[in-house]
Enzyme design. Structure first.
Site, PDB file in Angstrom:
ATOM      1  N   ARG A 122      22.225  16.298   8.761  1.00  0.00           N
ATOM      2  CA  ARG A 122      23.413  15.961   9.017  1.00  0.00           C
ATOM      3  C   ARG A 122      24.498  14.534   9.153  1.00  0.00           C
ATOM      4  NH1 ARG A 122      22.103  19.578  12.963  1.00  0.00           N
ATOM      5  NH2 ARG A 122      22.552  22.008  11.903  1.00  0.00           N
ATOM      6  N   LYS A 144      33.539   8.087  -1.451  1.00  0.00           N
ATOM      7  CA  LYS A 144      33.448   8.894  -1.928  1.00  0.00           C
ATOM      8  C   LYS A 144      32.304   9.422  -2.784  1.00  0.00           C
ATOM      9  CE  LYS A 144      38.299   9.891  -4.466  1.00  0.00           C
ATOM     10  NZ  LYS A 144      39.196  10.207  -5.371  1.00  0.00           N
ATOM     11  N   GLU A 186      38.296  -0.048 -15.588  1.00  0.00           N
ATOM     12  CA  GLU A 186      39.135   0.684 -14.502  1.00  0.00           C
ATOM     13  C   GLU A 186      39.717  -0.600 -13.399  1.00  0.00           C
ATOM     14  OE1 GLU A 186      38.699   3.186 -12.495  1.00  0.00           O
ATOM     15  OE2 GLU A 186      37.307   4.447 -13.575  1.00  0.00           O
ATOM     16  N   GLU A 238      42.521  10.509   0.533  1.00  0.00           N
ATOM     17  CA  GLU A 238      43.439  11.069  -0.702  1.00  0.00           C
ATOM     18  C   GLU A 238      44.229  11.922  -0.389  1.00  0.00           C
ATOM     19  OE1 GLU A 238      41.575  11.202  -4.463  1.00  0.00           O
ATOM     20  OE2 GLU A 238      42.877  12.104  -5.470  1.00  0.00           O
ATOM     21  N   ARG A 242      46.257   7.450  -2.375  1.00  0.00           N
ATOM     22  CA  ARG A 242      44.932   7.023  -2.925  1.00  0.00           C
ATOM     23  C   ARG A 242      44.514   7.633  -4.556  1.00  0.00           C
ATOM     24  NH1 ARG A 242      38.367   7.168  -0.547  1.00  0.00           N
ATOM     25  NH2 ARG A 242      37.466   7.061  -2.117  1.00  0.00           N
ATOM     26  N   ASN A 246      43.536   7.490  -9.606  1.00  0.00           N
ATOM     27  CA  ASN A 246      43.578   8.172 -10.739  1.00  0.00           C
ATOM     28  C   ASN A 246      43.903   7.980 -11.679  1.00  0.00           C
ATOM     29  OD1 ASN A 246      41.445   9.293  -9.083  1.00  0.00           O
ATOM     30  ND2 ASN A 246      43.515  10.866  -8.205  1.00  0.00           N
ATOM     31  N   HIS A 249      43.588   9.201 -15.495  1.00  0.00           N
ATOM     32  CA  HIS A 249      42.296  10.378 -15.158  1.00  0.00           C
ATOM     33  C   HIS A 249      42.446  11.155 -15.698  1.00  0.00           C
ATOM     34  CE1 HIS A 249      40.419   6.515 -13.302  1.00  0.00           C
ATOM     35  NE2 HIS A 249      39.362   7.606 -12.685  1.00  0.00           N
TER      36      HIS A 249
HETATM   37  N1  GLY Z   1      37.641   6.731  -8.277  1.00  0.00           N
HETATM   38  C1  GLY Z   1      39.168   6.484  -7.221  1.00  0.00           C
HETATM   39  C2  GLY Z   1      38.760   6.452  -6.209  1.00  0.00           C
HETATM   40  O1  GLY Z   1      37.874   5.851  -5.251  1.00  0.00           O
HETATM   41  O2  GLY Z   1      39.777   7.001  -4.972  1.00  0.00           O
END
Ligand code: GLY
Length: 370
Positions: A122, A144, A186, A238, A242, A246, A249
């Site tokens: 957990r 992420k 990036e 996000e 955030r 992208n 993307h």
């Molecule tokens: N790679 C995009 C983010 O971490 O939100």
């Protein structure tokens, strides 16, 4: 030259440390964060080949017990099978909640080990030691974590913030030129979405960054991490800003899907082509000066990156197939197409509900087949 960039997330705040020589001194930075002085390093065979046992040695010197789990290099490890295998090996080590996983590798290792850390018993703490430029400036920062499924990339995952990120600039010296360019995509993405001065700096210093000049790298990686840390602190999951990360993307993922997510078009290259298309689409919609789109294209090409569909092997692509892939994107809500577009270099914004017919006309004008 070493600098720490804080990710201000209250009780889960952490530092991203950027500088040379960090792996050999990792033990002294990591040991104070550990309750049990025990870690499992998750890495892959390529990383071991280039960096050997330096991280383990440094941890052991600081009094930390280390087990190393090596997973096969490559995207296939980011799968349910890979996750099951890693979880089983962590359980076999009897790692418990007070112990820490150290993800030592590129984006695949970071995403897989981070997701395993999110769900193992957990949730267990983890630390990122990213070894690619792309992982240093993007995937290791912000929590992420995910694996892929046959239905798409990164579809199963969790937000799980690391306790520390150590971005050692020296590791970039052994990175193949193509991987450097992918990471650079990036880096320049941050400049395009939110910092026109950084974009101008990159126009003047791209060769130095790609040649691994250490001062240039420290600035490029540092500014990227600083921007990401600031955005993540404001919008961890996000819900808003955030999403600007992208940029490129939606177009990029569609091109990756069409080219099979492989060596033909790597993720960073897809992001670069996607950024070029996002600026051109912005210009076509009258949102941004075409001169900015042309400047973006020049900057991407100067770094050896694709700047549009015509630069991607397999061109021309089918407009309908590209739009179909865009509809599958995680960011598509209820089938509505979402794009990050730009008002100018350094100012991106989110547009929801883009009209598919307008998009189709744009793609065909860019050389896609009807
Ligand atoms: N790679 C995009 C983010 O971490 O939100």
């Amino acid at each position: 030259m070493t600098r720490s960039y804080p990710v201000a997330l209250g009780g889960r705040a952490y530092d991203v440390v950027v500088g040379p020589g960090l792996i050999d001194r990792a033990g002294e930075r990591i040991a104070p964060l550990l309750r049990n002085k025990r870690t499992a390093i998750v890495t892959d065979s390529n990383v071991g080949e280039h960096h050997g046992e330096r991280l383990s040695v440094s941890l052991e010197r600081a009094g930390v017990a280390v087990d190393v789990i090596t997973v096969p290099a490559g995207e296939e490890s980011k799968s349910f099978e890979g996750l099951a295998d890693l979880s089983d090996r962590l359980l076999a080590l009897r790692l418990d909640r007070g112990d820490v996983i150290v993800a030592f590798g590129g984006g695949v290792v970071g995403d897989l080990a981070g997701f395993a850390a999110a769900i193992y018993k957990r949730g267990i703490d983890f630390i990122q030691v990213p070894t690619s430029l792309l992982a240093q400036v993007d995937s290791s920062v912000g929590g992420k974590t995910a694996i892929d499924t046959p239905r798409g990339k990164n579809l199963i995952g969790a937000f799980h913030q690391p306790r520390l990120v150590l971005a050692d600039l020296d590791v970039l010296c052994t990175l193949p030129a193509r991987e450097m360019a992918c990471g650079y995509a990036e880096v320049i993405k941050y400049a395009m979405l939110g910092d026109a001065d950084f974009f101008a700096w990159l126009e003047a210093h791209s060769a130095a960054v790609l040649d691994r000049d250490i001062d240039a790298l420290a600035h490029a990686v540092g500014r990227s991490v600083e921007m990401k840390a600031e955005i993540v602190a404001e919008d961890e999951t996000e819900q808003g800003r955030r999403a600007l990360l992208n940029l490129g993307h939606t177009f990029g993922h569609a091109l990756e899907a069409e080219t099979g997510y492989g060596e033909t078009l790597k993720h960073g290259e897809a992001v670069a082509a996607g950024c070029g298309l996002a600026f051109r689409f912005s210009a076509a919609l009258g949102l941004c000066d075409p001169a900015d789109a042309a400047r973006v294209e020049r900057a991407l090409k100067a770094a050896g990156l694709p700047a549009g569909m015509a630069d991607v092997p397999g061109h021309p692509f089918s407009a309908d197939r590209l739009i179909h892939h865009m509809g599958q994107d995680k960011k598509a809500e209820g089938g509505a197409l979402t794009f990050i577009l730009a008002r100018r270099i350094g100012e991106a914004f989110t547009v929801k509900g883009v009209d598919p017919d307008t998009l189709r006309r744009f793609l065909i004008a860019q050389g896609a087949t009807p």
